[in-house]
Design an enzyme around this catalytic site. Sequence first.
Site, PDB file in Angstrom:
ATOM      1  N   LYS A  86     -11.916   3.398  16.529  1.00  0.00           N
ATOM      2  CA  LYS A  86     -12.230   3.092  15.116  1.00  0.00           C
ATOM      3  C   LYS A  86     -11.821   1.653  14.795  1.00  0.00           C
ATOM      4  CE  LYS A  86     -11.109   3.967  10.284  1.00  0.00           C
ATOM      5  NZ  LYS A  86     -10.264   4.595   9.268  1.00  0.00           N
TER       6      LYS A  86
ATOM      7  N   ASP B 105      -8.083  -3.871  -0.206  1.00  0.00           N
ATOM      8  CA  ASP B 105      -8.885  -2.933  -0.985  1.00  0.00           C
ATOM      9  C   ASP B 105     -10.184  -2.658  -0.245  1.00  0.00           C
ATOM     10  OD1 ASP B 105      -8.898  -1.410  -3.515  1.00  0.00           O
ATOM     11  OD2 ASP B 105     -10.813  -2.421  -3.756  1.00  0.00           O
TER      12      ASP B 105
ATOM     13  N   ASP C 180     -13.542   9.126   6.585  1.00  0.00           N
ATOM     14  CA  ASP C 180     -13.753   9.048   8.043  1.00  0.00           C
ATOM     15  C   ASP C 180     -14.633  10.166   8.621  1.00  0.00           C
ATOM     16  OD1 ASP C 180     -12.435   6.692   8.236  1.00  0.00           O
ATOM     17  OD2 ASP C 180     -10.664   7.461   9.268  1.00  0.00           O
TER      18      ASP C 180
ATOM     19  N   PHE D  64      -8.700   9.285   7.969  1.00  0.00           N
ATOM     20  CA  PHE D  64      -8.412   9.711   6.594  1.00  0.00           C
ATOM     21  C   PHE D  64      -9.633   9.422   5.723  1.00  0.00           C
ATOM     22  CE2 PHE D  64      -7.793   5.592   4.409  1.00  0.00           C
ATOM     23  CZ  PHE D  64      -7.776   4.742   5.505  1.00  0.00           C
ATOM     24  N   GLY D  65      -9.539   9.847   4.465  1.00  0.00           N
ATOM     25  CA  GLY D  65     -10.584   9.523   3.489  1.00  0.00           C
ATOM     26  C   GLY D  65     -11.969   9.945   3.942  1.00  0.00           C
TER      27      GLY D  65
ATOM     28  N   HIS E  73     -14.289  -1.787   9.448  1.00  0.00           N
ATOM     29  CA  HIS E  73     -14.163  -2.763   8.367  1.00  0.00           C
ATOM     30  C   HIS E  73     -12.743  -3.331   8.294  1.00  0.00           C
ATOM     31  CE1 HIS E  73     -13.309   1.337   7.232  1.00  0.00           C
ATOM     32  NE2 HIS E  73     -12.571   0.928   6.222  1.00  0.00           N
TER      33      HIS E  73
ATOM     34  N   THR F 258       0.848  -1.198   0.000  1.00  0.00           N
ATOM     35  CA  THR F 258       0.000   0.000   0.000  1.00  0.00           C
ATOM     36  C   THR F 258       0.882   1.245   0.000  1.00  0.00           C
ATOM     37  OG1 THR F 258      -1.742   1.259   1.128  1.00  0.00           O
ATOM     38  CG2 THR F 258      -0.225   0.055   2.540  1.00  0.00           C
TER      39      THR F 258
HETATM   40  P1  IMP Z   1      -8.552   2.068  -1.407  1.00  0.00           P
HETATM   41  O1  IMP Z   1      -8.803   0.785  -0.701  1.00  0.00           O
HETATM   42  O2  IMP Z   1      -7.190   2.605  -1.041  1.00  0.00           O
HETATM   43  O3  IMP Z   1      -8.794   1.968  -2.881  1.00  0.00           O
HETATM   44  O4  IMP Z   1      -9.555   3.117  -0.796  1.00  0.00           O
HETATM   45  C1  IMP Z   1     -10.682   3.604  -1.465  1.00  0.00           C
HETATM   46  C2  IMP Z   1     -11.127   4.927  -0.907  1.00  0.00           C
HETATM   47  O5  IMP Z   1     -11.745   4.737   0.335  1.00  0.00           O
HETATM   48  C3  IMP Z   1     -10.019   5.959  -0.694  1.00  0.00           C
HETATM   49  O6  IMP Z   1     -10.497   7.221  -1.037  1.00  0.00           O
HETATM   50  C4  IMP Z   1      -9.729   5.882   0.773  1.00  0.00           C
HETATM   51  O7  IMP Z   1      -9.313   7.123   1.265  1.00  0.00           O
HETATM   52  C5  IMP Z   1     -11.090   5.494   1.312  1.00  0.00           C
HETATM   53  N1  IMP Z   1     -10.934   4.673   2.493  1.00  0.00           N
HETATM   54  C6  IMP Z   1     -10.347   3.461   2.585  1.00  0.00           C
HETATM   55  N2  IMP Z   1     -10.364   3.036   3.849  1.00  0.00           N
HETATM   56  C7  IMP Z   1     -10.980   4.011   4.570  1.00  0.00           C
HETATM   57  C8  IMP Z   1     -11.272   4.162   5.943  1.00  0.00           C
HETATM   58  O8  IMP Z   1     -10.964   3.338   6.812  1.00  0.00           O
HETATM   59  N3  IMP Z   1     -11.914   5.285   6.279  1.00  0.00           N
HETATM   60  C9  IMP Z   1     -12.260   6.241   5.381  1.00  0.00           C
HETATM   61  N4  IMP Z   1     -11.990   6.169   4.101  1.00  0.00           N
HETATM   62  C10 IMP Z   1     -11.347   5.049   3.698  1.00  0.00           C
END
Ligand code: IMP
Length: 186
Positions: A164, A66, A144, A141-142, A169, A8
Amino acid sequence: MKKIRVATGNPHKLAEISAILKPFGIAVERLEAEKVEVQDDDVVAVARKAAEFLCPRYGDYVVVEDTGLYIDALGGFPGPYAEYVYRTIGLRGVLKLLEGVADRSAVFRCAVALCLGGEVRVFVGETRGRIAEEPRGSGGFGYDPIFIPEGSSLTYAEMGEEAKNAVSHRGRAFAALAAWLLSSNF
Ligand code: IMP
């Protein structure tokens, strides 16, 4: 200490995974691998296909994760395209799509694919919840700041890392991976 290597580029994910696996006595290292671009509507297939590419190159105990966010009222959008949607319309755009929508239920789905003995094994963690009316909190992040897990009134971003991870998940998916690893001869 036993160790897995996670492919990652996201330092937040790596920090969460390290914290989740620490109580199981499993260390986490970042695998510097080329980004594998896989498209599929299902995060399980995305993680599996990426692992199938990486396993022959990097070997055992490599892990690919993912995550998708599926919003019920939007027919599961953005699902596995959550990253693209975050970068384009962002949290404000998602909230705009939900303006005036009463059903704000959603689910975070995390797939963790493990390379072992030339095979790929996938572990899944899900957390149901709802999308907040406004972004709240500064942690994580993202998405959240706009995701409120079931049973809580706080967003992931307001809960703090430990709280959290206990319900998330990712926490569930990696706990399943850890339980399986520790019951095998890891
Ligand atoms: P990926 O698994 O890195 O492709 O994540 C997909 C999207 O979901 C990205 O924009 C991440 O920032 C968001 N994301 C993944 N995991 C989390 C989390 O635990 N909390 C909030 N956003 C998440």
